[in-house]
Design an enzyme around this catalytic site. Structure first.
Site, PDB file in Angstrom:
ATOM      1  N   CYS A  92       0.811  -1.230   0.000  1.00 57.95           N
ATOM      2  CA  CYS A  92       0.000   0.000   0.000  1.00 57.95           C
ATOM      3  C   CYS A  92       0.839   1.274   0.000  1.00 57.95           C
ATOM      4  CB  CYS A  92      -0.940   0.006   1.192  1.00 57.95           C
ATOM      5  SG  CYS A  92      -1.867  -1.515   1.307  1.00 57.95           S
TER       6      CYS A  92
ATOM      7  N   HIS B  93      -3.213   6.656   3.196  1.00 57.29           N
ATOM      8  CA  HIS B  93      -3.646   5.398   2.590  1.00 57.29           C
ATOM      9  C   HIS B  93      -5.003   5.035   3.171  1.00 57.29           C
ATOM     10  CE1 HIS B  93      -4.070   1.394   1.288  1.00 57.29           C
ATOM     11  NE2 HIS B  93      -3.737   0.836   2.435  1.00 57.29           N
TER      12      HIS B  93
ATOM     13  N   ASN C 168     -10.062  -0.748   0.391  1.00 61.60           N
ATOM     14  CA  ASN C 168      -8.596  -0.670   0.365  1.00 61.60           C
ATOM     15  C   ASN C 168      -8.096  -1.165  -0.995  1.00 61.60           C
ATOM     16  OD1 ASN C 168      -5.849  -1.008   0.644  1.00 61.60           O
ATOM     17  ND2 ASN C 168      -5.946  -1.965   2.662  1.00 61.60           N
TER      18      ASN C 168
HETATM   19  N1  ACO Z   1     -17.847  -9.432   9.708  1.00 64.92           N
HETATM   20  C1  ACO Z   1     -18.273  -9.688  10.949  1.00 64.92           C
HETATM   21  N2  ACO Z   1     -17.432 -10.006  11.957  1.00 64.92           N
HETATM   22  C2  ACO Z   1     -16.118 -10.055  11.665  1.00 64.92           C
HETATM   23  C3  ACO Z   1     -15.620  -9.788  10.363  1.00 64.92           C
HETATM   24  C4  ACO Z   1     -16.550  -9.476   9.367  1.00 64.92           C
HETATM   25  N3  ACO Z   1     -16.184  -9.182   8.112  1.00 64.92           N
HETATM   26  N4  ACO Z   1     -14.275  -9.911  10.390  1.00 64.92           N
HETATM   27  C5  ACO Z   1     -13.931 -10.223  11.651  1.00 64.92           C
HETATM   28  N5  ACO Z   1     -15.044 -10.327  12.423  1.00 64.92           N
HETATM   29  C6  ACO Z   1     -15.147 -10.638  13.825  1.00 64.92           C
HETATM   30  C7  ACO Z   1     -13.948 -11.362  14.367  1.00 64.92           C
HETATM   31  O1  ACO Z   1     -14.048 -12.751  14.121  1.00 64.92           O
HETATM   32  C8  ACO Z   1     -14.012 -11.018  15.836  1.00 64.92           C
HETATM   33  O2  ACO Z   1     -14.953 -11.885  16.443  1.00 64.92           O
HETATM   34  P1  ACO Z   1     -14.695 -12.454  17.913  1.00 64.92           P
HETATM   35  O3  ACO Z   1     -14.618 -11.257  18.813  1.00 64.92           O
HETATM   36  O4  ACO Z   1     -15.889 -13.312  18.159  1.00 64.92           O
HETATM   37  O5  ACO Z   1     -13.395 -13.200  17.837  1.00 64.92           O
HETATM   38  C9  ACO Z   1     -14.611  -9.618  15.877  1.00 64.92           C
HETATM   39  O6  ACO Z   1     -15.205  -9.423  14.577  1.00 64.92           O
HETATM   40  C10 ACO Z   1     -13.616  -8.521  16.149  1.00 64.92           C
HETATM   41  O7  ACO Z   1     -12.462  -8.735  15.341  1.00 64.92           O
HETATM   42  P2  ACO Z   1     -11.228  -7.785  15.419  1.00 64.92           P
HETATM   43  O8  ACO Z   1     -10.199  -8.295  14.460  1.00 64.92           O
HETATM   44  O9  ACO Z   1     -10.821  -7.526  16.814  1.00 64.92           O
HETATM   45  O10 ACO Z   1     -11.885  -6.432  14.855  1.00 64.92           O
HETATM   46  P3  ACO Z   1     -11.211  -5.028  14.680  1.00 64.92           P
HETATM   47  O11 ACO Z   1     -12.039  -4.025  15.381  1.00 64.92           O
HETATM   48  O12 ACO Z   1      -9.737  -5.035  14.942  1.00 64.92           O
HETATM   49  O13 ACO Z   1     -11.387  -4.776  13.121  1.00 64.92           O
HETATM   50  C11 ACO Z   1     -10.131  -4.903  11.086  1.00 64.92           C
HETATM   51  C12 ACO Z   1     -10.808  -5.668  12.206  1.00 64.92           C
HETATM   52  C13 ACO Z   1     -11.196  -4.145  10.323  1.00 64.92           C
HETATM   53  C14 ACO Z   1      -9.452  -5.894  10.178  1.00 64.92           C
HETATM   54  C15 ACO Z   1      -9.115  -3.897  11.666  1.00 64.92           C
HETATM   55  O14 ACO Z   1      -8.313  -4.520  12.636  1.00 64.92           O
HETATM   56  C16 ACO Z   1      -8.226  -3.318  10.601  1.00 64.92           C
HETATM   57  O15 ACO Z   1      -8.672  -2.631   9.697  1.00 64.92           O
HETATM   58  N6  ACO Z   1      -6.903  -3.574  10.687  1.00 64.92           N
HETATM   59  C17 ACO Z   1      -5.980  -3.132   9.679  1.00 64.92           C
HETATM   60  C18 ACO Z   1      -6.001  -4.113   8.581  1.00 64.92           C
HETATM   61  C19 ACO Z   1      -5.423  -3.559   7.326  1.00 64.92           C
HETATM   62  O16 ACO Z   1      -5.484  -2.387   7.071  1.00 64.92           O
HETATM   63  N7  ACO Z   1      -4.877  -4.446   6.509  1.00 64.92           N
HETATM   64  C20 ACO Z   1      -4.418  -4.070   5.235  1.00 64.92           C
HETATM   65  C21 ACO Z   1      -3.093  -3.435   5.299  1.00 64.92           C
HETATM   66  S1  ACO Z   1      -2.755  -2.677   3.805  1.00 64.92           S
HETATM   67  C22 ACO Z   1      -1.934  -3.753   2.742  1.00 64.92           C
HETATM   68  O17 ACO Z   1      -0.783  -3.922   2.817  1.00 64.92           O
HETATM   69  C23 ACO Z   1      -2.687  -4.502   1.672  1.00 64.92           C
END
Ligand code: ACO
Length: 342
Positions: free
Chosen positions: A128, A269, A299
């Protein structure tokens, strides 16, 4: 003399010839995928995706449309706006983590599609952060007077690397492309400063593990979706992202000798609205100074800043002479920032 060059290097801006973003262009595929569409594919909800990420819709490329096609469409617009013929190009850099294939590079494919017969072309993979890396590389080719006209493109068809059964990733990523023509500048427009970095020890946080020399394709790798994007801990990436983007951006501002007050717009980003909001809070940025379009596109990795920059420019939010900031993080983990007098 030696000291002077070192001083300039330390600033992250050699500055013998000024280099500017002459024009921008962007292209996103026609197909819109909503959160409600995703509800039908995996166990998720519009409410979860909206509150956790800020994403409402994203664009998905057609089956016969690939990364180089998206890149080509964005490039054509940027070239037209720069009033340049593809033959005027000396260099094409395509930032992507979803190339058409391992080789030839997507840069070579785009060079051929455009008919840019005088250009060298390469791909670069900084996930990214790819657009910022491409901008800096093009800048450094131009300031040494090696090349005159460079085309930098961030283009992704991440939908081709998606495990549509994995709700933790398939709601986040999408397709699109943005391009910019980079040329020498005789006026005040220029790249004022930049900062780039990497921490490879976090490489396993985001990856497409199979298909390379380490894990060639087998029936098992396909069955286990190892040719698709794997994310180890969204939460861990979230924290690293905010810290690194804040640090790199602060370094670039310092190198440029400016403060937040001098900046008209920051284009971060677009990975997660909460990441963007946390960054804004840490940097004490008023909301109106932070560009956000993640609700529309999700993204799009290397394309994200390139598309946002084009939108901000065409919408008239940024004008020539404005100081704008870019900051990104991505798989690798990579990060980077740039301060530009547009
Ligand atoms: N729908 C519903 N529930 C979901 C989903 C979904 N799509 N995905 C995960 N959950 C659940 C999980 O299983 C978890 O359930 P649990 O509590 O029963 O275990 C709960 O939601 C919370 O999950 P978390 O991972 O703690 O949620 P968080 O608030 O951290 O949000 C997210 C997750 C959106 C992925 C966030 O952490 C994030 O955006 N992180 C950065 C990721 C990113 O930007 N990656 C790309 C980098 S760029 C690149 O290089 C391509």
């Amino acid at each position: 003399m030696r000291r002077k060059v070192d001083d300039l290097r330390e600033r992250g801006s050699m500055g013998t010839t000024n280099v500017m973003i002459k024009s921008t262009g962007a292209y996103v595929p026609e197909k819109v995928m909503t959160n409600f569409d995703l509800e039908k594919i995996v166990e998720t909800s519009d409410e979860w995706i909206t509150t956790r990420t800020g994403i409402k819709t994203r664009r998905i490329a057609a089956e016969n449309q690939t990364t180089s096609d998206l890149a080509y469409e964005a490039a054509k617009i940027a070239l037209e706006r720069a009033e340049l013929h593809p033959r005027d190009l000396d260099l094409i850099l395509v930032a992507t983590v979803s190339p058409d294939m391992f080789f030839p590079s997507t840069g070579c494919v785009v060079q051929n599609k455009l008919g840019a017969t005088n250009a060298a072309a390469i791909d670069l993979n900084a996930a990214c952060s790819g657009y910022i890396y491409a901008l800096v590389i093009a800048n450094n080719f131009l300031i040494t007077n090696s090349y005159k006209n460079a085309l930098i493109i961030g283009s992704e068809k991440l939908s081709a690397f998606m495990n549509w059964e994995d709700r933790s990733t398939c709601v986040l990523f999408a397709d699109g492309a943005g391009a910019s023509v980079i040329t020498p500048s005789s006026g005040e427009s220029k790249l004022l400063a930049y900062d780039l970095g990497v921490d490879g020890s976090f490489g396993d946080q985001l990856s497409v593990p199979a298909g390379g020399a380490r894990m060639p394709a087998t029936e098992e790798t396909v069955r286990n979706h190892l040719h698709c994007i794997q994310m180890k801990s969204g939460n861990a990436i979230f924290k690293i992202a905010v810290n690194r983007m804040k640090e790199t951006f602060t370094k670039s501002m310092k190198k440029a000798g400016i403060t937040i007050d001098d900046i008209s717009l920051v284009i971060p980003h677009q990975a997660n609205l909460r990441i963007i909001e946390s960054l804004g809070k840490y940097l004490k940025l008023p909301k109106e100074k932070v560009y956000v379009n993640i609700h529309k596109y999700g993204n799009t990795s290397a394309a994200s800043i390139a598309i946002a920059l084009d939108e901000a420019h065409t919408e008239g939010i940024i004008k020539r002479g404005d100081i704008i900031g870019l900051t990104a993080f991505g798989g690798g983990l990579t990060w980077g920032s740039a301060i530009i007098r547009f």
